[in-house]
Every structure is written in C-alpha cells, then in structure tokens.
Design a protein around this motif. Structure first.
Motif, mmCIF file in Angstrom:
data_model
loop_
_atom_site.group_PDB
_atom_site.id
_atom_site.type_symbol
_atom_site.label_atom_id
_atom_site.label_comp_id
_atom_site.label_asym_id
_atom_site.label_seq_id
_atom_site.Cartn_x
_atom_site.Cartn_y
_atom_site.Cartn_z
ATOM 1 N N PHE A 270 37.540 36.013 35.661
ATOM 2 C CA PHE A 270 38.303 35.322 36.704
ATOM 3 C C PHE A 270 38.536 36.191 37.937
ATOM 4 C CE2 PHE A 270 42.378 33.464 38.325
ATOM 5 C CZ PHE A 270 41.860 32.216 38.658
ATOM 6 N N TYR A 271 38.945 37.435 37.726
ATOM 7 C CA TYR A 271 39.184 38.334 38.852
ATOM 8 C C TYR A 271 39.025 39.761 38.355
ATOM 9 C CZ TYR A 271 40.945 39.465 43.504
ATOM 10 O OH TYR A 271 41.031 39.893 44.806
ATOM 11 N N TRP A 272 38.539 40.645 39.225
ATOM 12 C CA TRP A 272 38.249 42.015 38.805
ATOM 13 C C TRP A 272 38.299 42.956 39.997
ATOM 14 C CZ3 TRP A 272 35.162 37.773 38.566
ATOM 15 C CH2 TRP A 272 34.159 37.677 39.545
ATOM 16 N N GLU A 273 38.499 44.208 39.685
ATOM 17 C CA GLU A 273 38.458 45.288 40.671
ATOM 18 C C GLU A 273 37.713 46.463 40.059
ATOM 19 O OE1 GLU A 273 39.314 45.422 43.720
ATOM 20 O OE2 GLU A 273 40.776 43.808 44.047
ATOM 21 N N LEU A 274 37.020 47.220 40.896
ATOM 22 C CA LEU A 274 36.400 48.465 40.457
ATOM 23 C C LEU A 274 37.355 49.611 40.766
ATOM 24 C CD1 LEU A 274 33.767 46.568 40.678
ATOM 25 C CD2 LEU A 274 32.573 48.758 40.705
ATOM 26 N N LEU A 275 37.667 50.388 39.759
ATOM 27 C CA LEU A 275 38.616 51.486 39.903
ATOM 28 C C LEU A 275 37.895 52.762 40.304
ATOM 29 C CD1 LEU A 275 40.767 50.860 36.696
ATOM 30 C CD2 LEU A 275 41.115 49.938 38.996
ATOM 31 N N ASP A 276 38.446 53.467 41.239
ATOM 32 C CA ASP A 276 37.860 54.721 41.702
ATOM 33 C C ASP A 276 38.710 55.873 41.192
ATOM 34 O OD1 ASP A 276 36.343 56.606 42.981
ATOM 35 O OD2 ASP A 276 37.246 56.287 44.954
ATOM 36 N N ASN A 277 38.658 56.095 39.878
ATOM 37 C CA ASN A 277 39.497 57.145 39.291
ATOM 38 C C ASN A 277 38.762 57.899 38.192
ATOM 39 O OD1 ASN A 277 39.389 55.167 37.375
ATOM 40 N ND2 ASN A 277 41.598 54.932 37.122
ATOM 41 N N ARG A 278 37.443 58.054 38.355
ATOM 42 C CA ARG A 278 36.630 58.826 37.399
ATOM 43 C C ARG A 278 36.813 58.337 35.967
ATOM 44 N NH1 ARG A 278 34.187 63.186 39.558
ATOM 45 N NH2 ARG A 278 34.854 63.870 41.621
ATOM 46 N N SER A 279 36.692 57.028 35.791
ATOM 47 C CA SER A 279 36.748 56.399 34.473
ATOM 48 C C SER A 279 38.075 56.619 33.762
ATOM 49 C CB SER A 279 35.580 56.882 33.586
ATOM 50 O OG SER A 279 34.366 56.430 34.108
ATOM 51 N N GLY A 280 39.148 56.810 34.520
ATOM 52 C CA GLY A 280 40.458 56.941 33.907
ATOM 53 C C GLY A 280 41.094 55.579 33.678
ATOM 54 N N ASN A 281 42.247 55.587 33.020
ATOM 55 C CA ASN A 281 42.957 54.350 32.774
ATOM 56 C C ASN A 281 43.469 53.746 34.076
ATOM 57 O OD1 ASN A 281 42.501 54.830 30.093
ATOM 58 N ND2 ASN A 281 44.572 55.516 29.636
ATOM 59 N N SER A 282 43.735 52.465 34.050
ATOM 60 C CA SER A 282 44.296 51.788 35.216
ATOM 61 C C SER A 282 45.771 52.148 35.353
ATOM 62 C CB SER A 282 44.139 50.274 35.066
ATOM 63 O OG SER A 282 44.837 49.814 33.921
ATOM 64 N N SER A 283 46.282 52.054 36.564
ATOM 65 C CA SER A 283 47.705 52.288 36.812
ATOM 66 C C SER A 283 48.450 50.961 36.777
ATOM 67 C CB SER A 283 47.904 52.947 38.175
ATOM 68 O OG SER A 283 47.530 52.047 39.220
ATOM 69 N N ALA A 284 49.779 51.049 36.709
ATOM 70 C CA ALA A 284 50.583 49.830 36.765
ATOM 71 C C ALA A 284 50.327 49.076 38.065
ATOM 72 C CB ALA A 284 52.065 50.180 36.627
ATOM 73 N N ALA A 285 50.157 49.809 39.165
ATOM 74 C CA ALA A 285 49.895 49.163 40.457
ATOM 75 C C ALA A 285 48.573 48.411 40.425
ATOM 76 C CB ALA A 285 49.891 50.220 41.564
ATOM 77 N N ASP A 286 47.549 48.978 39.788
ATOM 78 C CA ASP A 286 46.251 48.296 39.659
ATOM 79 C C ASP A 286 46.411 46.973 38.915
ATOM 80 O OD1 ASP A 286 44.822 50.387 40.887
ATOM 81 O OD2 ASP A 286 44.569 51.442 38.986
ATOM 82 N N ARG A 287 47.118 47.017 37.798
ATOM 83 C CA ARG A 287 47.267 45.827 36.962
ATOM 84 C C ARG A 287 48.114 44.760 37.641
ATOM 85 N NH1 ARG A 287 47.808 50.207 33.302
ATOM 86 N NH2 ARG A 287 50.084 50.037 33.154
ATOM 87 N N ILE A 288 49.172 45.189 38.306
ATOM 88 C CA ILE A 288 50.044 44.239 38.989
ATOM 89 C C ILE A 288 49.293 43.563 40.132
ATOM 90 C CG2 ILE A 288 52.087 44.070 40.470
ATOM 91 C CD1 ILE A 288 53.368 46.247 38.681
ATOM 92 N N ALA A 289 48.518 44.324 40.895
ATOM 93 C CA ALA A 289 47.744 43.739 41.989
ATOM 94 C C ALA A 289 46.742 42.710 41.462
ATOM 95 C CB ALA A 289 47.015 44.840 42.765
ATOM 96 N N LEU A 290 46.133 43.006 40.320
ATOM 97 C CA LEU A 290 45.161 42.089 39.731
ATOM 98 C C LEU A 290 45.846 40.783 39.314
ATOM 99 C CD1 LEU A 290 42.095 42.601 39.180
ATOM 100 C CD2 LEU A 290 42.692 42.825 36.790
ATOM 101 N N LEU A 291 46.988 40.889 38.665
ATOM 102 C CA LEU A 291 47.700 39.683 38.221
ATOM 103 C C LEU A 291 48.304 38.918 39.385
ATOM 104 C CD1 LEU A 291 49.234 39.409 34.832
ATOM 105 C CD2 LEU A 291 46.923 39.995 35.464
#
Length: 325
Positions: A78-99
C-alpha cells in the motif's frame, strides 16, 4: 521488458523510454495508494501490516519499510519508503510518517488493526498508536518489562511459565504506555510477547495474520516478480520499481482471487494449504491469456478480461504516468 512493449518501434527505443521513466517520471505515491485501494472492498475494516525488508547488491544496501493493506488472505502493498540508514531498523518517526500517509488515504475509520513485529517498539511509537485511536497488536522483545497498576515491575521471563503456558494481563504498562499483554512461552527460551490496544480479543490470532506481509515480501522478492534481482541503486528509482512490482503483484493477486472464488477453486494439498498461492495462480492465468493462441472466448478468459479492463479504467482515471505508448 523492452521486447514486449511497443512492437512499432525498435527495442532500443523502448529501452530508452523505460530509462526515461525511472529518471524523469514523478510518481504520486498517495495516488498510487488510492488506485491499489480500489482493488479492496469499498466498505468495512481493513488490516495494516507493517514490516521491513532488506538485501545487499554489492556495496549498496536496500532497506524498505512497507505497509500492506487488506482483509483475510488478500493483502497488497500500500505504501512504502526506502530507508537511508545502512540497513538499520526504522525509527519511530519513519513508522509514524508511513502510517500518517496511510491515514490520509484510508481515513482512521477504515483501519481495523495495525500489526507489527519485534522491531517496532518504543514509547513514542506505541504512544502515537494509542493516542490516534488505532487498534494495534505489536510483538515485543522479551527484555521489555511489565508495570502493573500497583507500580510493581516484572519481566516476562520471570513469570514462571513453562513451555506452552500463557498469561493474559488486561491492564498493564509497557514502555510507558498502558494496554494489554499476552505472553506465551515458546521453545528455546523464546517468548511470544504481544502488546495490544485495550478492547481487542484473540490477540494471538490477530498477530498471526501478519504472515500475509511475510508472504507478500517472498512473492515480491522472488516467485516470478524478482524484485531482489534488480541492479538499481538510486533510492528514488528503487521506490518507483517497488511501485511497478507492487502493481503487478496486486493485479496477479486480484486475478488469482477472482479465478479461485468465482471460476475454479485451487486444489488443496494433504496438509490443507492451497497447491498454488493466489498471486502465482493469477500470474499463471495472465501468462496463458497472453499466449498467441489463447482462447479468449472461454468463460475464465472473459471474466479475467473484464477484470483487466476495469483495472485499466482505474489506471486511466488516476492518470498514472505511462511507460510506453
């Protein structure tokens, strides 16, 4: 792909057109989400599954945070983002923005459940879900402690449960957020530790529904769609490629579901599972229909052709950029 697009021009021209699409086209991913939403029931609650996948191509690390949406077995990207963090975990801000993007398209009233795995933890994230009134079930790592109304704190590893035993706490706090907890002891000192919004029932069954996003990732990265085989490295181009593969996957899943439910059911194996997945079934049907001597007047072909015509009208309505033609 260039060999199957526009027969009226040279293959090199088709290749240039594809390259121009990835370089220049500006996709509106919210509009794309609206298009994918038309493949789902128009009313009723929907389930959102959140997960992350990654792979390496040489020195390039691809890291995708993605939400699927659907009901039952029918779950599409449904919706996605590519993270630029060297294959690290997502942050709370990443997840909140996605939702927040999902909320913008769906509206809060259509979200019946948000499901995530052990990576998606932390006070900021869990508190945002609760404050926004989203029903959620998240699996937590076993090191998180429970805080009860009395102020007593306890680790799930200290509950004294044997393998197979379970406990349910209707009102306790985890990471500073109040909710309910369900714990089951698994083999090898592992725990199924679920934290959920108040009022939800059958937490284990709700969490089990997240297998659909695992299946989605397996299909997108292989099994005919082969996203992981790409040599693209630019995040913006990769995000467009995920969009195209997601559309193709959603189309195949729609065709397979219609064929399974309304034409002929997929046979089951001895263990009860379908012999072929719905998306693979749809892909096989589309391959048959595009063969030179396909019998387009047969009942199955007519139904599938009608579905494809409807999808084409939706694409035209939302005016998505074209690759060729």
């Amino acid at each position: 792909m260039a060999q199957h697009l526009n027969d009226a021009v040279k293959i090199a021209s088709n290749e240039t057109r594809i390259q121009d699409f990835f370089r220049q086209a500006d996709l509106n991913y919210l509009v794309l989400a609206q298009l994918l939403l038309t493949l789902l029931p128009a009313t009723g609650k929907l389930r959102l599954c959140l997960d992350r996948t990654e792979w390496d191509f040489g020195c390039c690390q691809v890291n995708i945070l993605l939400v699927t949406v659907g009901r039952g077995d029918f779950q599409v990207p449904f919706y996605w983002e590519l993270l630029d963090n060297r294959s690290g975990n997502s942050s709370a801000a990443d997840r909140i923005a996605l939702l927040q993007a999902c909320l913008q398209v769906l509206g809060r009233q259509r979200i019946g459940l948000v499901v995530g795995d052990r990576e998606f933890v932390g006070h900021t994230w869990l508190n945002w879900l609760r404050d926004n009134g989203l029903p959620f079930v998240m699996r937590l790592p076993k090191h998180h402690q429970l805080t009860f109304a009395s102020g007593r704190r306890q680790a799930v590893t200290a509950l004294g449960l044997a393998v197979g035993q379970q406990r349910h706490f209707l009102h306790c706090q985890v990471a500073g957020v109040w909710g309910q907890v369900w714990v089951k002891v698994l083999a090898d000192n592992e725990f199924l530790f679920l934290f959920a919004a108040p009022g939800l029932r059958n937490l284990a069954a709700l969490y089990a529904s997240r297998w659909t996003i695992e299946q989605c990732f397996q299909n997108l990265k292989g099994r005919g769609f082969n996203l992981e085989a790409t040599h693209l490295r630019c995040p913006h181009k990769l995000r467009k490629l995920v969009a195209l593969v997601s559309l193709a996957y959603a189309l195949c899943l729609s065709v397979g579901t219609v064929a399974h439910e309304k034409i002929k059911a997929i046979p089951s194996k001895n263990h009860g599972c379908r012999a072929t997945s719905l998306s693979r079934h749809g892909l096989n049907i589309l391959r048959q229909l595009t063969r030179p001597n396909a019998r387009l007047q047969e009942p199955m072909a007519r139904k599938i052709t009608a579905l494809l015509d409807w999808i084409i009208r939706q694409v035209t309505y939302y005016q998505l950029p074209k690759i060729v033609g």
